[in-house]
Design a protein around this motif. Structure first.
Motif, mmCIF file in Angstrom:
data_model
loop_
_atom_site.group_PDB
_atom_site.id
_atom_site.type_symbol
_atom_site.label_atom_id
_atom_site.label_comp_id
_atom_site.label_asym_id
_atom_site.label_seq_id
_atom_site.Cartn_x
_atom_site.Cartn_y
_atom_site.Cartn_z
ATOM 1 N N VAL A 144 0.914 -1.519 -0.014
ATOM 2 C CA VAL A 144 -0.025 -0.137 -0.053
ATOM 3 C C VAL A 144 1.136 1.564 -0.248
ATOM 4 N N SER A 145 0.473 2.022 -0.845
ATOM 5 C CA SER A 145 1.119 3.331 -1.106
ATOM 6 C C SER A 145 0.029 4.569 -1.037
ATOM 7 N N ALA A 146 0.219 5.464 -0.208
ATOM 8 C CA ALA A 146 -0.684 6.880 -0.382
ATOM 9 C C ALA A 146 0.478 7.582 -0.965
ATOM 10 N N HIS A 147 -0.555 8.338 -1.397
ATOM 11 C CA HIS A 147 -0.452 9.450 -2.325
ATOM 12 C C HIS A 147 -0.829 10.856 -2.217
ATOM 13 N N GLU A 148 -0.086 11.632 -2.285
ATOM 14 C CA GLU A 148 -0.975 13.237 -2.527
ATOM 15 C C GLU A 148 -1.883 13.730 -2.911
ATOM 16 N N GLU A 149 -2.456 13.108 -3.896
ATOM 17 C CA GLU A 149 -3.960 13.479 -4.386
ATOM 18 C C GLU A 149 -4.934 12.486 -3.646
ATOM 19 N N THR A 150 -6.188 13.935 -3.724
ATOM 20 C CA THR A 150 -6.919 13.167 -2.950
ATOM 21 C C THR A 150 -8.140 12.609 -4.125
ATOM 22 N N PHE A 151 -9.465 13.060 -3.484
ATOM 23 C CA PHE A 151 -10.660 12.731 -4.237
ATOM 24 C C PHE A 151 -11.737 13.770 -3.866
ATOM 25 N N ASP A 152 -12.332 13.479 -3.821
ATOM 26 C CA ASP A 152 -14.183 13.612 -4.114
ATOM 27 C C ASP A 152 -14.473 12.563 -3.609
ATOM 28 N N ARG A 153 -15.973 12.117 -2.135
ATOM 29 C CA ARG A 153 -16.572 11.274 -2.250
ATOM 30 C C ARG A 153 -17.421 11.234 -3.434
ATOM 31 N N PRO A 154 -18.176 10.120 -3.552
ATOM 32 C CA PRO A 154 -19.163 10.419 -4.716
ATOM 33 C C PRO A 154 -20.728 10.934 -3.261
ATOM 34 N N ALA A 155 -21.427 11.877 -4.418
ATOM 35 C CA ALA A 155 -22.028 12.844 -3.537
ATOM 36 C C ALA A 155 -23.609 11.136 -2.837
ATOM 37 N N GLY A 156 -24.097 11.493 -1.563
ATOM 38 C CA GLY A 156 -24.961 10.638 -1.471
ATOM 39 C C GLY A 156 -24.556 9.738 -0.694
ATOM 40 N N PHE A 157 -23.003 8.612 -0.799
ATOM 41 C CA PHE A 157 -22.832 7.227 -0.709
ATOM 42 C C PHE A 157 -23.540 6.977 0.590
ATOM 43 N N ASP A 158 -23.937 6.066 1.144
ATOM 44 C CA ASP A 158 -23.858 6.038 2.488
ATOM 45 C C ASP A 158 -23.390 4.149 2.917
ATOM 46 N N LEU A 159 -22.343 4.707 3.528
ATOM 47 C CA LEU A 159 -21.427 3.684 3.904
ATOM 48 C C LEU A 159 -22.523 2.408 3.820
ATOM 49 N N ALA A 160 -23.574 2.387 5.343
ATOM 50 C CA ALA A 160 -24.395 1.966 5.945
ATOM 51 C C ALA A 160 -24.728 0.597 4.736
ATOM 52 N N ALA A 161 -25.448 1.572 4.378
ATOM 53 C CA ALA A 161 -26.760 1.248 3.310
ATOM 54 C C ALA A 161 -25.790 1.065 1.995
ATOM 55 N N TYR A 162 -24.796 0.505 1.424
ATOM 56 C CA TYR A 162 -23.601 -0.038 0.535
ATOM 57 C C TYR A 162 -23.583 -1.393 1.476
ATOM 58 N N TRP A 163 -23.159 -1.002 1.987
ATOM 59 C CA TRP A 163 -22.880 -2.851 2.352
ATOM 60 C C TRP A 163 -23.932 -3.368 2.846
ATOM 61 N N ALA A 164 -24.969 -2.591 3.765
ATOM 62 C CA ALA A 164 -26.408 -4.280 3.425
ATOM 63 C C ALA A 164 -26.364 -4.187 2.385
ATOM 64 N N GLU A 165 -26.431 -3.443 1.485
ATOM 65 C CA GLU A 165 -27.218 -3.834 0.047
ATOM 66 C C GLU A 165 -25.760 -4.913 -0.582
ATOM 67 N N SER A 166 -24.977 -5.079 -0.567
ATOM 68 C CA SER A 166 -23.342 -5.845 -0.585
ATOM 69 C C SER A 166 -23.815 -7.205 0.055
ATOM 70 N N ALA A 167 -24.140 -7.122 0.964
ATOM 71 C CA ALA A 167 -24.088 -8.631 2.060
ATOM 72 C C ALA A 167 -25.240 -9.527 1.322
ATOM 73 N N ARG A 168 -26.953 -8.610 1.623
ATOM 74 C CA ARG A 168 -27.683 -9.208 0.831
ATOM 75 C C ARG A 168 -27.468 -9.773 -1.138
ATOM 76 N N ARG A 169 -26.818 -8.718 -1.149
ATOM 77 C CA ARG A 169 -26.143 -10.139 -2.818
ATOM 78 C C ARG A 169 -25.740 -10.749 -2.488
ATOM 79 N N LEU A 170 -24.653 -10.807 -2.264
ATOM 80 C CA LEU A 170 -23.690 -12.088 -1.803
ATOM 81 C C LEU A 170 -23.863 -13.191 -0.978
ATOM 82 N N GLU A 171 -24.949 -12.920 -0.418
ATOM 83 C CA GLU A 171 -25.732 -13.631 0.509
ATOM 84 C C GLU A 171 -26.811 -14.558 -0.691
ATOM 85 N N ALA A 172 -27.382 -14.013 -1.386
ATOM 86 C CA ALA A 172 -28.151 -14.562 -2.795
ATOM 87 C C ALA A 172 -27.770 -15.538 -3.624
ATOM 88 N N MET A 173 -26.375 -14.619 -3.479
ATOM 89 C CA MET A 173 -25.319 -14.929 -5.084
ATOM 90 C C MET A 173 -25.059 -16.756 -4.144
#
Length: 347
Positions: free
Chosen positions: A209-238
């Motif tokens: 792992v190497s970190a760089h000076e370059e920064t980024f903007d987070r996607p507008a409206g991104f919800d970590l908890a909602a993403y994880w819940a949906e990702s876990a649901r898809r994995l379970e179904a798969m």
């Protein structure tokens, strides 16, 4: 660093009352000699620290003295969300910061609330990892956490089951699930569509792992908890795309939720009527056939796979293979050694 330690020592005495030098040294992760020097420094700065001699002695503050130096730094404030997770906080590199933040918060509380806070901490502890599994080494976890906080781009080498890959990640968050750390990140994919995608990466599989000076903007409206819940649901179904029909003894019915989680609980809720011996038939969502065979064998003779035919045949083959490896001993051949009571034959 010494100023932070002196404040932590002062807050420990204020929150906990009399403490010995070894107790303070253990809390601050320093030597007893360092505690003696810090006590002298506090006394020299005007803090009324008293030393009580004897077996029940220790250091304490003068009755009624309270410091008001309890302002939280940015890092301390940010660490408070981990208040119930001392182990994960330590892995993130925030153990000492969290301890100082908690002491400051408790020092600022009115006496009744401070006592209630202490009692809750004494009576509640969350241990996130699962049983009987060693913690995975995550040497890059603090670096990933820092990149998440500072919104910095990471360039990584990642070990997939098909081999190592290099990725440029814009990390959006970190998730601790069942004692395993994951990074949720946007990666510039090499797929035909060429679009960025949010994906999950197991942090223990990061090779470099190497970190760089370059920064980024987070996607507008991104919800970590909602993403994880949906990702876990898809994995379970798969993963659980097959359905097995299984007869379960009363003992297996008690074991099923522990072995299969909510999937097992749901199967039992929809179970058919019990027979005279208490066995029931359920429809159980399972993974691919090899995984299903392994999972169902863990129920031993308390379960019988009824269908589908391919899975039942695979179970029969697995059981036959086990029987071949563990043949029943021949009668009378279990012990060839003479017992003490058996007379030796003449001649």
């Amino acid at each position: 660093m010494r100023a932070d330690r002196l404040l932590s020592l002062l807050l420990l005495l204020q929150n906990r009352g009399r403490m010995t030098a070894p107790q303070l040294a253990a809390e601050l992760d320093v030597s007893v000699r360092t505690v003696y020097r810090d006590i002298e420094a506090l006394s020299g700065s005007g803090v009324p620290v008293h030393a009580d001699r004897g077996p029940a002695g220790g250091y304490r503050l003068m009755a009624g003295y309270r410091t008001r130096l309890t302002g939280l730094t940015d890092s301390e404030a940010g660490s408070l969300f981990l208040s119930g997770l001392p182990g994960p906080a330590q892995e993130l590199g925030l153990g000492a910061v969290l301890t100082t933040a908690q002491l400051k918060v408790r020092a600022a509380l009115p006496a009744p609330l401070a006592e209630q806070s202490r009692r809750i901490q004494d009576r509640f502890h969350l241990d996130a990892p699962g049983w009987f599994r060693d913690a995975e080494p995550v040497p890059f976890l603090p670096q990933v956490a820092r990149a998440v906080w500072e919104q910095r781009v990471l360039r990584v080498r990642y070990q997939r089951w098909r081999g190592e890959v290099q990725r440029e990640l814009r990390p959006l968050g970190i998730v601790l699930k069942g004692g395993i750390w994951y990074a949720v990140a946007v990666a510039a994919t090499q797929e035909a569509d060429g679009e960025d995608a949010v994906r999950t990466y197991r942090i223990s599989r990061l090779v470099e792992v190497s970190a760089h000076e370059e920064t980024f903007d987070r996607p507008a409206g991104f919800d970590l908890a909602a993403y994880w819940a949906e990702s876990a649901r898809r994995l379970e179904a798969m993963l659980r795309q097959e359905v097995a029909r299984v007869r379960l003894s009363p003992q297996a019915q008690r074991l099923l939720p522990a072995k299969f989680g909510t999937t097992g609980e749901q199967a039992l809720e929809d179970a058919g009527p019990a027979d005279e011996a208490g066995w029931v038939e359920v429809e159980l969502a399972v993974e691919s056939q090899p995984v299903a065979v392994s999972d169902l064998l863990s129920l031993g003779g308390e379960a019988e796979v009824v269908g589908p035919p391919q899975l039942r045949a695979a179970m029969i083959e697995a059981v036959a293979s086990l029987a071949a490896r563990y043949p029943a001993p021949r009668r009378g051949a279990g012990n060839c050694a003479l017992s003490p009571e058996t007379p030796a034959a003449d001649g």
